[in-house]
Motif scaffolding. Structure first.
Motif, PDB file in Angstrom:
ATOM      1  N   ALA A  43      12.370  51.682  64.326  1.00 24.28           N
ATOM      2  CA  ALA A  43      11.137  52.466  64.211  1.00 24.28           C
ATOM      3  C   ALA A  43      10.834  52.763  62.750  1.00 24.28           C
ATOM      4  O   ALA A  43       9.671  52.671  62.304  1.00 24.28           O
ATOM      5  CB  ALA A  43      11.259  53.755  65.002  1.00 24.28           C
ATOM      6  N   GLY A  44      11.862  53.123  61.986  1.00 25.33           N
ATOM      7  CA  GLY A  44      11.662  53.441  60.578  1.00 25.33           C
ATOM      8  C   GLY A  44      11.105  52.273  59.800  1.00 25.33           C
ATOM      9  O   GLY A  44      10.246  52.453  58.917  1.00 25.33           O
ATOM     10  N   ALA A  45      11.575  51.068  60.121  1.00 26.69           N
ATOM     11  CA  ALA A  45      11.057  49.881  59.435  1.00 26.69           C
ATOM     12  C   ALA A  45       9.575  49.684  59.737  1.00 26.69           C
ATOM     13  O   ALA A  45       8.771  49.384  58.849  1.00 26.69           O
ATOM     14  CB  ALA A  45      11.861  48.650  59.839  1.00 26.69           C
ATOM     15  N   THR A  46       9.202  49.879  61.002  1.00 29.04           N
ATOM     16  CA  THR A  46       7.794  49.753  61.381  1.00 29.04           C
ATOM     17  C   THR A  46       6.949  50.811  60.676  1.00 29.04           C
ATOM     18  O   THR A  46       5.891  50.508  60.112  1.00 29.04           O
ATOM     19  CB  THR A  46       7.638  49.892  62.906  1.00 29.04           C
ATOM     20  N   ILE A  47       7.419  52.033  60.684  1.00 26.45           N
ATOM     21  CA  ILE A  47       6.676  53.132  60.056  1.00 26.45           C
ATOM     22  C   ILE A  47       6.532  52.921  58.553  1.00 26.45           C
ATOM     23  O   ILE A  47       5.461  53.130  57.971  1.00 26.45           O
ATOM     24  CB  ILE A  47       7.366  54.478  60.360  1.00 26.45           C
ATOM     25  N   THR A  86      13.674  66.253  65.126  1.00 29.28           N
ATOM     26  CA  THR A  86      13.685  66.478  66.568  1.00 29.28           C
ATOM     27  C   THR A  86      14.690  65.569  67.254  1.00 29.28           C
ATOM     28  O   THR A  86      15.366  65.977  68.208  1.00 29.28           O
ATOM     29  CB  THR A  86      12.276  66.274  67.151  1.00 29.28           C
ATOM     30  N   ARG A  87      14.801  64.343  66.773  1.00 24.92           N
ATOM     31  CA  ARG A  87      15.839  63.440  67.313  1.00 24.92           C
ATOM     32  C   ARG A  87      17.226  64.048  67.146  1.00 24.92           C
ATOM     33  O   ARG A  87      18.049  64.045  68.062  1.00 24.92           O
ATOM     34  CB  ARG A  87      15.819  62.107  66.564  1.00 24.92           C
ATOM     35  N   ARG A  88      17.503  64.521  65.935  1.00 24.52           N
ATOM     36  CA  ARG A  88      18.832  65.085  65.661  1.00 24.52           C
ATOM     37  C   ARG A  88      19.117  66.277  66.563  1.00 24.52           C
ATOM     38  O   ARG A  88      20.242  66.457  67.043  1.00 24.52           O
ATOM     39  CB  ARG A  88      18.949  65.495  64.189  1.00 24.52           C
ATOM     40  N   ALA A  89      18.102  67.105  66.778  1.00 23.61           N
ATOM     41  CA  ALA A  89      18.275  68.271  67.648  1.00 23.61           C
ATOM     42  C   ALA A  89      18.642  67.845  69.060  1.00 23.61           C
ATOM     43  O   ALA A  89      19.510  68.445  69.704  1.00 23.61           O
ATOM     44  CB  ALA A  89      16.997  69.108  67.653  1.00 23.61           C
ATOM     45  N   LEU A  90      17.985  66.804  69.548  1.00 22.79           N
ATOM     46  CA  LEU A  90      18.267  66.323  70.900  1.00 22.79           C
ATOM     47  C   LEU A  90      19.703  65.825  71.018  1.00 22.79           C
ATOM     48  O   LEU A  90      20.436  66.205  71.939  1.00 22.79           O
ATOM     49  CB  LEU A  90      17.293  65.200  71.266  1.00 22.79           C
ATOM     50  N   ASP A 121      24.362  55.198  69.986  1.00 21.05           N
ATOM     51  CA  ASP A 121      24.206  54.086  69.037  1.00 21.05           C
ATOM     52  C   ASP A 121      22.901  53.331  69.298  1.00 21.05           C
ATOM     53  O   ASP A 121      22.205  52.934  68.345  1.00 21.05           O
ATOM     54  CB  ASP A 121      25.404  53.142  69.152  1.00 21.05           C
ATOM     55  N   PHE A 122      22.547  53.136  70.553  1.00 17.47           N
ATOM     56  CA  PHE A 122      21.274  52.504  70.901  1.00 17.47           C
ATOM     57  C   PHE A 122      20.114  53.328  70.347  1.00 17.47           C
ATOM     58  O   PHE A 122      19.179  52.800  69.742  1.00 17.47           O
ATOM     59  CB  PHE A 122      21.183  52.362  72.427  1.00 17.47           C
ATOM     60  N   TRP A 165      16.036  54.154  65.990  1.00 18.19           N
ATOM     61  CA  TRP A 165      15.498  54.886  64.833  1.00 18.19           C
ATOM     62  C   TRP A 165      15.295  53.954  63.646  1.00 18.19           C
ATOM     63  O   TRP A 165      14.279  54.029  62.956  1.00 18.19           O
ATOM     64  CB  TRP A 165      16.463  55.990  64.385  1.00 18.19           C
ATOM     65  N   VAL A 166      16.287  53.108  63.395  1.00 16.44           N
ATOM     66  CA  VAL A 166      16.207  52.186  62.253  1.00 16.44           C
ATOM     67  C   VAL A 166      15.036  51.225  62.428  1.00 16.44           C
ATOM     68  O   VAL A 166      14.255  50.982  61.494  1.00 16.44           O
ATOM     69  CB  VAL A 166      17.534  51.415  62.086  1.00 16.44           C
TER      70      VAL A 166
END
Length: 207
Positions: free
Chosen positions: A104-108, A17-21, A95-96, A101-102
């Protein structure tokens, strides 16, 4: 095992969904990605900026893992996370978002799905990672839907993802629009709505 499957599924949906946005910005001028397209000022690049801020907060501070950069709160009265000043470039905003995403990915990846968190601005502040993943996915999907409509208003470009972009058939679109318009007029009582309908027709993009 089921917890990992759930987490992986939600994370995968969030990624797509991020990529689509972000794709909704492709091919547009600096003006078109920034200009207000609704009466409340909603704009494409502002949606990206907003969601970057959302992710940085929800997958950061909420779990005691603050984003490594100063953040504005998206509830600021000036709504500054929803639009982009001239000195902020498109590349900086994207870029922000990607850095968020990075983070968030670490947390997930590092926390279990039932890891506790705290959202002080919620009425029920005690949460877990599952709750936040669903919330952020829902928020992202909602704004990606906004972006779908905004992009269609700008130049008629449609599609769920880049690989599924729909080819514009102007005649088919016009015929489809006319069919829906006739049905609406008939349901509303006929030709007395024609003038209003003609006004509405001018709102969309010139295809």
């Amino acid at each position: 095992m089921i917890d990992d499957l759930v987490k992986d599924y939600l994370h995968g949906q969030l990624r797509s969904t991020r990529r689509a946005l972000v794709w909704k910005l492709d091919g547009l001028s600096e003006y078109d990605v920034r200009r207000p397209l609704t009466t409340t000022g909603t704009n494409l690049l502002g949606l990206v900026k907003h969601l970057a801020t959302v992710e940085a907060w929800y997958f950061g501070e909420v779990f005691g893992r603050p984003f490594p950069e100063p953040l504005r709160r998206w509830q600021d009265a000036d709504g500054s996370d929803l639009w982009v000043i001239p000195t902020e470039s498109r590349e900086q905003i994207i870029d922000f978002y990607q850095r968020a995403w990075v983070h968030a990915g670490a947390t997930i990846n590092e926390l279990p799905i039932d890891a506790p968190g705290h959202v002080p601005w919620w009425s029920r502040p005690d949460v877990n990672l599952f709750t936040i993943m669903v919330h952020v996915l829902q928020e992202t999907a909602r704004h990606a839907g906004h972006a779908d409509i905004l992009r269609e208003q700008v130049d008629g470009r449609t599609g769920v993802m880049a690989e599924y972009e729909e080819q514009v058939d102007t005649e088919a679109r016009e015929a489809h629009w006319a069919t829906i318009e006739r049905a609406a007029q008939e349901a509303a009582g006929g030709s007395q709505h024609a003038e209003l309908s003609d006004t509405h027709r001018t709102v969309g993009p010139a295809l």
